[in-house]
Design a protein around this motif. Structure first.
Motif, PDB file in Angstrom:
ATOM      1  N   ALA A 127       0.835  -1.201   0.000  1.00 22.54           N
ATOM      2  CA  ALA A 127       0.000   0.000   0.000  1.00 22.54           C
ATOM      3  C   ALA A 127       0.873   1.257   0.000  1.00 22.54           C
ATOM      4  CB  ALA A 127      -0.907   0.015   1.230  1.00 22.54           C
ATOM      5  N   THR A 128       0.330   2.300  -0.625  1.00 25.24           N
ATOM      6  CA  THR A 128       0.956   3.615  -0.557  1.00 25.24           C
ATOM      7  C   THR A 128      -0.044   4.504   0.158  1.00 25.24           C
ATOM      8  OG1 THR A 128       2.005   3.180  -2.676  1.00 25.24           O
ATOM      9  CG2 THR A 128       1.972   5.475  -1.940  1.00 25.24           C
ATOM     10  N   VAL A 129       0.342   4.953   1.338  1.00 22.66           N
ATOM     11  CA  VAL A 129      -0.609   5.643   2.205  1.00 22.66           C
ATOM     12  C   VAL A 129      -0.165   7.099   2.352  1.00 22.66           C
ATOM     13  CG1 VAL A 129      -1.629   5.654   4.519  1.00 22.66           C
ATOM     14  CG2 VAL A 129      -1.064   3.466   3.413  1.00 22.66           C
ATOM     15  N   GLY A 130      -1.079   8.027   2.096  1.00 19.92           N
ATOM     16  CA  GLY A 130      -0.736   9.449   2.117  1.00 19.92           C
ATOM     17  C   GLY A 130      -0.671  10.032   3.518  1.00 19.92           C
ATOM     18  N   GLU A 131      -0.348  11.310   3.554  1.00 18.07           N
ATOM     19  CA  GLU A 131      -0.211  11.998   4.840  1.00 18.07           C
ATOM     20  C   GLU A 131      -1.543  12.038   5.579  1.00 18.07           C
ATOM     21  OE1 GLU A 131       1.481  15.831   4.063  1.00 18.07           O
ATOM     22  OE2 GLU A 131       3.431  14.974   3.526  1.00 18.07           O
ATOM     23  N   ARG A 132      -1.457  11.910   6.885  1.00 18.48           N
ATOM     24  CA  ARG A 132      -2.588  12.076   7.811  1.00 18.48           C
ATOM     25  C   ARG A 132      -3.740  11.095   7.578  1.00 18.48           C
ATOM     26  NH1 ARG A 132      -0.652  16.720   6.091  1.00 18.48           N
ATOM     27  NH2 ARG A 132      -2.182  16.738   4.403  1.00 18.48           N
ATOM     28  N   VAL A 133      -3.523  10.042   6.814  1.00 13.35           N
ATOM     29  CA  VAL A 133      -4.589   9.042   6.634  1.00 13.35           C
ATOM     30  C   VAL A 133      -4.895   8.387   7.975  1.00 13.35           C
ATOM     31  CG1 VAL A 133      -5.019   6.709   5.696  1.00 13.35           C
ATOM     32  CG2 VAL A 133      -4.157   8.545   4.201  1.00 13.35           C
ATOM     33  N   ASN A 134      -6.170   8.133   8.222  1.00 10.92           N
ATOM     34  CA  ASN A 134      -6.535   7.358   9.396  1.00 10.92           C
ATOM     35  C   ASN A 134      -7.138   6.049   8.916  1.00 10.92           C
ATOM     36  OD1 ASN A 134      -7.783   6.330  11.782  1.00 10.92           O
ATOM     37  ND2 ASN A 134      -7.462   8.361  12.659  1.00 10.92           N
ATOM     38  N   TYR A 135      -6.542   4.954   9.308  1.00  7.83           N
ATOM     39  CA  TYR A 135      -6.905   3.642   8.782  1.00  7.83           C
ATOM     40  C   TYR A 135      -7.551   2.870   9.920  1.00  7.83           C
ATOM     41  CZ  TYR A 135      -6.033  -0.545   5.872  1.00  7.83           C
ATOM     42  OH  TYR A 135      -6.144  -1.669   5.084  1.00  7.83           O
ATOM     43  N   GLY A 136      -8.832   2.525   9.751  1.00  3.41           N
ATOM     44  CA  GLY A 136      -9.631   2.027  10.881  1.00  3.41           C
ATOM     45  C   GLY A 136      -9.298   0.617  11.322  1.00  3.41           C
ATOM     46  N   ALA A 137      -9.779   0.327  12.510  1.00  2.00           N
ATOM     47  CA  ALA A 137      -9.560  -0.993  13.111  1.00  2.00           C
ATOM     48  C   ALA A 137     -10.147  -2.084  12.233  1.00  2.00           C
ATOM     49  CB  ALA A 137     -10.214  -1.042  14.486  1.00  2.00           C
ATOM     50  N   GLY A 138      -9.449  -3.156  12.069  1.00  5.22           N
ATOM     51  CA  GLY A 138      -9.964  -4.315  11.346  1.00  5.22           C
ATOM     52  C   GLY A 138      -9.950  -4.172   9.842  1.00  5.22           C
ATOM     53  N   THR A 171      -2.430  -0.929  -3.379  1.00  4.99           N
ATOM     54  CA  THR A 171      -3.529  -0.075  -2.938  1.00  4.99           C
ATOM     55  C   THR A 171      -2.950   1.305  -2.687  1.00  4.99           C
ATOM     56  OG1 THR A 171      -4.592  -1.940  -1.840  1.00  4.99           O
ATOM     57  CG2 THR A 171      -5.270   0.261  -1.123  1.00  4.99           C
ATOM     58  N   VAL A 172      -3.617   2.324  -3.243  1.00  2.41           N
ATOM     59  CA  VAL A 172      -3.154   3.686  -2.990  1.00  2.41           C
ATOM     60  C   VAL A 172      -4.231   4.399  -2.170  1.00  2.41           C
ATOM     61  CG1 VAL A 172      -2.491   5.889  -4.042  1.00  2.41           C
ATOM     62  CG2 VAL A 172      -1.841   3.720  -5.141  1.00  2.41           C
ATOM     63  N   ILE A 173      -3.837   4.906  -1.039  1.00  2.00           N
ATOM     64  CA  ILE A 173      -4.762   5.657  -0.185  1.00  2.00           C
ATOM     65  C   ILE A 173      -4.192   7.072  -0.113  1.00  2.00           C
ATOM     66  CG2 ILE A 173      -5.882   5.761   2.079  1.00  2.00           C
ATOM     67  CD1 ILE A 173      -5.141   2.777   2.456  1.00  2.00           C
ATOM     68  N   GLU A 174      -4.869   8.008  -0.756  1.00  2.00           N
ATOM     69  CA  GLU A 174      -4.289   9.348  -0.865  1.00  2.00           C
ATOM     70  C   GLU A 174      -4.421  10.117   0.454  1.00  2.00           C
ATOM     71  OE1 GLU A 174      -4.702   9.729  -5.724  1.00  2.00           O
ATOM     72  OE2 GLU A 174      -6.029  10.955  -4.468  1.00  2.00           O
ATOM     73  N   ALA A 175      -3.781  11.295   0.475  1.00  2.00           N
ATOM     74  CA  ALA A 175      -3.683  12.066   1.725  1.00  2.00           C
ATOM     75  C   ALA A 175      -5.057  12.335   2.333  1.00  2.00           C
ATOM     76  CB  ALA A 175      -2.980  13.395   1.456  1.00  2.00           C
ATOM     77  N   ASP A 176      -5.111  12.390   3.636  1.00  2.00           N
ATOM     78  CA  ASP A 176      -6.273  12.800   4.421  1.00  2.00           C
ATOM     79  C   ASP A 176      -7.498  11.903   4.259  1.00  2.00           C
ATOM     80  OD1 ASP A 176      -5.111  15.239   5.637  1.00  2.00           O
ATOM     81  OD2 ASP A 176      -5.001  15.879   3.535  1.00  2.00           O
ATOM     82  N   VAL A 177      -7.309  10.712   3.749  1.00  2.00           N
ATOM     83  CA  VAL A 177      -8.424   9.754   3.671  1.00  2.00           C
ATOM     84  C   VAL A 177      -8.731   9.225   5.071  1.00  2.00           C
ATOM     85  CG1 VAL A 177      -8.972   7.374   2.928  1.00  2.00           C
ATOM     86  CG2 VAL A 177      -8.136   9.067   1.266  1.00  2.00           C
ATOM     87  N   HIS A 178     -10.002   8.936   5.301  1.00  2.00           N
ATOM     88  CA  HIS A 178     -10.416   8.266   6.528  1.00  2.00           C
ATOM     89  C   HIS A 178     -11.026   6.928   6.140  1.00  2.00           C
ATOM     90  CE1 HIS A 178     -11.881   8.167  10.744  1.00  2.00           C
ATOM     91  NE2 HIS A 178     -12.783   7.372  10.195  1.00  2.00           N
TER      92      HIS A 178
END
Ligand code: UD1
Ligand code: MG
Length: 471
Positions: free
Chosen positions: A382-393, A407-414
């Protein structure tokens, strides 16, 4: 110019008391084969070459050592078959040795000799004398005894007498030969040609060259040390474990002298190299393997396993964290918080102030500054952006059964709890993924994406009743 040094390492013996299929010199101390410690010592002495005498398990020893030893020092192998004694062992190395050098004889199962001790021994030899490393022991049983011309401890050395060949009176001599000597090669060659095996063990004893030196008027010097661990050999699992503790305590002491604060120097294991900046703290029962670097002010909690990783300044690794970078390495950014019970696998690359909490696994993924995955989650490829919050489970489903995808998760994603992100997929910047969603298509920046069954409510629902038992 100092006389060039060739190191001969005896490693043909069987090591019966190890009760192991593995040849003795390949057993590990501090994560490296015993023989590698000895070869490393030769390299640090700037020896011209090392000749390793192999016999029992020769092919296995030679291939393991060729793989493990860094290039630089020239290593060659000489086979000794059968093993007819230590003198016979060194004879096998003669074709590799040039007369103008000094031969330093070491054993492949004696891993903790210090380089400065060997340098002092070589200085005593100085290309002209036979220099023996010796020490006095309370219980010298089994060792070769140093026989001197008189009672004074400095009296001229006359011979080395093997325990099995010594009388009761001679066995009372406390000074023993360590198994390590430095000898001018041109003299060694002549003396080895004169050996016989007329002794209690019918072996060709290397130690018999001492009496030839005396007969030839060559000065024999005994360089005495007091630290028995430096010449202790490994013959059994018990001895291996004893020397492991000595080795680990040496490492712990060196770290503390640099300023590292260890909760307990007896509960640290370094099986590779551990490089620490200022104000590092390490709690009990941590194991470091491969190459690990800890930046300024890093704190490592109790019971962590950390291998091939670099941890930047101010990061905190909480207890029971498992980090193994293997070949790709793991990077933990400055001020990051990891664990307790986190797992970082090869290619995990955490930016500044990233938080990885309990039961979170990260593999081959980059997390930019300030990203957080605090509970029960998987991030793989995965490529995870700044300040992403990745939930439990939540997990990245990176493997389709045949290939891995990103998987790309861009900045500030919740990303909410319990989501499955089916790769390849991109979650657009600033977006939100509703809890329990299975996301199979890219999502638009800023969007709320929900992919789950809609909630239904059935009023006055009657739960099944427990059947009445017959009386
Ligand atoms: C040897 C010394 C003894 C000394 C002791 C220190 C001799 C005759 N005796 O005794 O004075 O106090 O070391 O530990 O040298 N090896 C071979 N090929 C052989 C025999 C041995 O490679 O044919 C290797 C062994 O694997 C080992 C080393 O040489 O690494 C020493 O052999 P070992 O049998 O342990 O020597 P000791 O009899 O203990
Ligand atoms: Mg022996």
């Amino acid at each position: 110019m100092a006389t060039p040094v060739d190191v001969v390492i005896m490693a043909a013996g069987k090591g019966t008391r190890m009760k192991s299929r593995l040849p003795k010199v390949l057993h590990r101390l501090g994560g490296r084969a015993l023989l590698v410690h000895v070869i490393d010592c030769a390299a640090r002495l700037s020896a011209r070459q090392a000749v390793v005498i192999t016999g029992h398990g020769a092919a296995e020893v030679e291939s393991a050592i060729s793989r493990e030893v860094p290039p630089g020092l020239g290593i060659s192998f000489a086979r000794q078959e059968p093993q007819l004694g230590t003198g016979h062992a060194v004879q096998q190395a003669l074709p590799h040795l040039a007369d103008e050098g000094i031969t330093l004889v070491l054993s492949g199962d004696v891993p903790l000799t210090r380089v400065d001790t060997l340098q002092a021994l070589l200085a005593q030899c100085d290309g002209q004398r036979l220099a023996l490393l010796t020490l006095s022991m309370a219980d010298p049983r089994g060792y070769g005894r140093i026989v001197r011309a008189g009672k004074e401890p400095t009296a001229q050395v006359r011979a080395i007498l093997e325990h099995k060949d010594a009388s009761e009176a001679e066995r009372a001599i406390p000074e023993i030969y360590s198994g390590i000597m430095a000898v001018p090669t041109r003299l060694l060659r002549g003396w080895l040609a004169r050996l016989d095996n007329k002794n209690a063990q019918s072996e060709y004893y290397l130690t018999d060259i001492v009496k030839f030196a005396v007969a030839d008027g060559v000065v024999v010097v005994a360089h005495q040390i007091t630290d028995a661990a430096q010449v202790a050999g490994v013959n059994s699992p018990v001895q291996l474990a004893e020397l492991e503790r000595v080795h680990q305590l040496r490492i712990a002491t060196a770290l503390m002298e640099q300023g590292v604060r260890l909760a307990d120097p007896a509960r640290l294991d370094v099986r590779g190299t551990l490089d620490c900046a200022q104000d590092v703290e390490i709690d009990v029962n941590c194991v470091f393997s491969g190459v690990v670097t800890l930046g300024e002010g890093v704190s490592i909690g109790a019971n962590c396993m950390i291998a091939n990783a670099s941890i930047a300044a101010g990061a905190v690794i909480h207890p029971f964290t498992h980090i193994d970078g293997e070949k790709l390495g793991v990077k933990v950014g400055p001020g990051a918080l990891v664990g307790p019970f986190a797992r970082l696998r090869p290619g995990a690359d955490l930016g500044a102030e990233v938080h990885i909490g309990n039961f979170v696994e990260v593999k081959n993924s980059t997390l930019a500054a300030g990203a957080k995955a605090n509970h029960l989650a998987y991030l793989g490829d995965a490529t995870v952006g700044e300040r992403v919050n990745y939930g439990a489970g939540s997990i990245t489903a990176n493997y389709d059964g045949a290939n891995k995808h990103r998987t790309v998760i861009e900045a500030d994603v919740h990303v909410g709890s319990n989501c499955v992100l089916v790769a390849p997929v991109t979650i657009g910047a600033g977006g939100t993924v509703g809890g329990g969603s299975t996301i199979t298509k890219d999502t638009a920046p800023g969007a709320l994406s929900v992919a789950r069954g809609k909630q239904v409510g059935i009023a006055n629902w009657q739960r099944p009743q427990k059947k009445k038992q017959a009386p």
